[in-house]
Design a protein around this motif. Structure first.
Motif, short mmCIF file in Angstrom:
data_model
loop_
_atom_site.label_atom_id
_atom_site.label_comp_id
_atom_site.label_asym_id
_atom_site.label_seq_id
_atom_site.Cartn_x
_atom_site.Cartn_y
_atom_site.Cartn_z
N LEU A 188 0.83 -1.20 0.00
CA LEU A 188 0.00 0.00 0.00
C LEU A 188 0.87 1.26 0.00
O LEU A 188 0.62 2.20 -0.76
N CYS A 189 1.88 1.27 0.85
CA CYS A 189 2.78 2.42 0.91
C CYS A 189 3.56 2.58 -0.40
O CYS A 189 3.77 3.71 -0.88
N GLN A 190 3.97 1.46 -0.98
CA GLN A 190 4.66 1.52 -2.27
C GLN A 190 3.75 2.08 -3.35
O GLN A 190 4.16 2.89 -4.18
N ALA A 191 2.49 1.64 -3.35
CA ALA A 191 1.53 2.10 -4.35
C ALA A 191 1.27 3.60 -4.23
O ALA A 191 1.20 4.33 -5.23
N ILE A 192 1.13 4.09 -2.99
CA ILE A 192 0.91 5.52 -2.77
C ILE A 192 2.14 6.31 -3.21
O ILE A 192 2.02 7.37 -3.83
N ARG A 193 3.30 5.78 -2.91
CA ARG A 193 4.55 6.43 -3.31
C ARG A 193 4.62 6.55 -4.85
O ARG A 193 5.00 7.59 -5.38
N LYS A 194 4.23 5.46 -5.51
CA LYS A 194 4.29 5.41 -6.97
C LYS A 194 3.22 6.26 -7.63
O LYS A 194 3.48 7.02 -8.57
N GLN A 195 1.99 6.15 -7.13
CA GLN A 195 0.86 6.80 -7.78
C GLN A 195 0.69 8.26 -7.39
O GLN A 195 0.32 9.10 -8.23
N PHE A 196 0.97 8.59 -6.11
CA PHE A 196 0.71 9.94 -5.62
C PHE A 196 1.98 10.70 -5.25
O PHE A 196 1.90 11.85 -4.79
N ASN A 197 3.14 10.04 -5.38
CA ASN A 197 4.43 10.69 -5.15
C ASN A 197 4.57 11.25 -3.74
O ASN A 197 5.10 12.34 -3.52
N LYS A 198 4.05 10.52 -2.77
CA LYS A 198 4.17 10.92 -1.37
C LYS A 198 5.30 10.13 -0.69
O LYS A 198 5.63 9.02 -1.12
#
Length: 316
Positions: A147-157
């Protein structure tokens, strides 16, 4: 990060969360917030979202989880899978919805395959099957990492996951039904010493190898992740050294001063043969542990003696 930055520590009363609070306070941070489970049920999605939208912390440290050793994982698989997913999913999703830019997710080395090559590298994630005795907890934590990886990838957070090795220290769980191996041994050897140095029965053969990290060192790694923007989504955190369970038992026995015999119950499971973390990624960006095992056990035993009258048995 400014010293008055609002930081929410989920699980601030637990072993890891309380160590993170101590470390942040020691470094001069003054705006730390935490909520007990009675004040905020992290399994309640709406309650978590409402809390984060109201408080608006700049950063979140997720040190909240249902944890336990082999016995607890075996006996309560549903709770270990469902409750851990509820806690982390609510925190991660609500953090995203509330616009929080910094999130540090804490997991466990059990996310890696049972027979992965040693030492465990971050890229071994999801390459083979898990250890059956704790796969429930592991699957939940893997979901959090992704989930954290996906947010990092998709939303650049700046959402990053830290995977600690076996942790121990102040505020550990010493309940023999639900604790991990090191605190369980401290209690067993202490009680045996008090009982005229009675023999101590330990699970398994004593041959599996384990790595241990003092919880205050883990807290320092969390603070490092807070104060720096780490370039990758997943980092192992440990000492990079391991010993056999037999050597661990003898070390604890020596620190406590127990003079009886150690009896190994080989009918009980050993768990994963070896779990050593490759910590080269954390070392390459400027962080490494500082507390050696013997010193950490001494500090933990001192804390155990100071707090021995306050322990409560954990009910699942």
């Amino acid at each position: 990060m400014e010293k008055n930055t609002k930081i929410y520590i989920a699980g601030h009363r637990g072993m890891v969360g309380s160590a993170v609070c101590r470390s942040l306070e020691k470094k001069g941070y003054t705006n730390l917030i935490g909520r007990t489970s009675k004040e905020l049920d992290l399994k309640n999605q709406q309650a978590v979202l409402d809390f984060l939208q109201k408080e608006k912390p700049v950063a979140i440290i997720d040190a909240a989880a249902r944890v336990g050793g082999i016995l607890a994982n075996n006996d309560f698989p549903y709770q270990f899978l469902m409750e851990n997913m509820q806690i982390q999913n609510n925190l991660i999703d609500s953090a995203l919805k509330a616009g929080i830019e910094k999130f540090v997710f804490l997991g466990s080395s059990c996310i890696y395959p049972k027979f992965a090559p040693q030492p465990l590298k971050e890229e071994y994630l999801l390459t083979d099957s898990l250890e059956p005795t704790n796969e429930w907890y592991a699957i939940a934590k893997i979901t959090g990492v992704k989930l954290c990886q996906a947010i990092r990838k998709q939303f650049n957070k700046d959402y990053v996951s830290l995977m600690p090795t076996n942790l121990y220290g102040h505020y550990d769980n010493f309940d023999l039904q639900t604790s991990h191996v090191l605190p369980a041994m401290i209690r067993k050897f202490h009680e045996a010493k008090e009982n005229n140095h009675a023999d101590v029965v330990l699970w398994g053969s004593g041959t599996p190898m384990r790595e241990f990290l003092f919880v205050d060192d883990m807290a320092e790694a969390v603070v490092y992740a807070l104060e720096n923007e780490l370039p990758e989504y997943l980092y192992n955190v440990g000492s990079g050294k391991d010993i056999t369970i037999r050597e661990l038992a003898e070390t604890i026995q020596n620190v406590i001063g127990h003079q009886g015999q150690i009896i190994w119950d080989t009918e009980k499971p050993d768990g994963t043969p070896r779990k050593l973390m490759d910590v080269s990624k954390m070392k390459s960006i400027g962080w490494q542990y500082s507390t050696e095992l013997n010193e950490g056990i001494e500090k933990t035993y001192d804390w155990y003696l100071e707090n021995i009258g306050s322990f409560k048995e954990v009910k699942m």
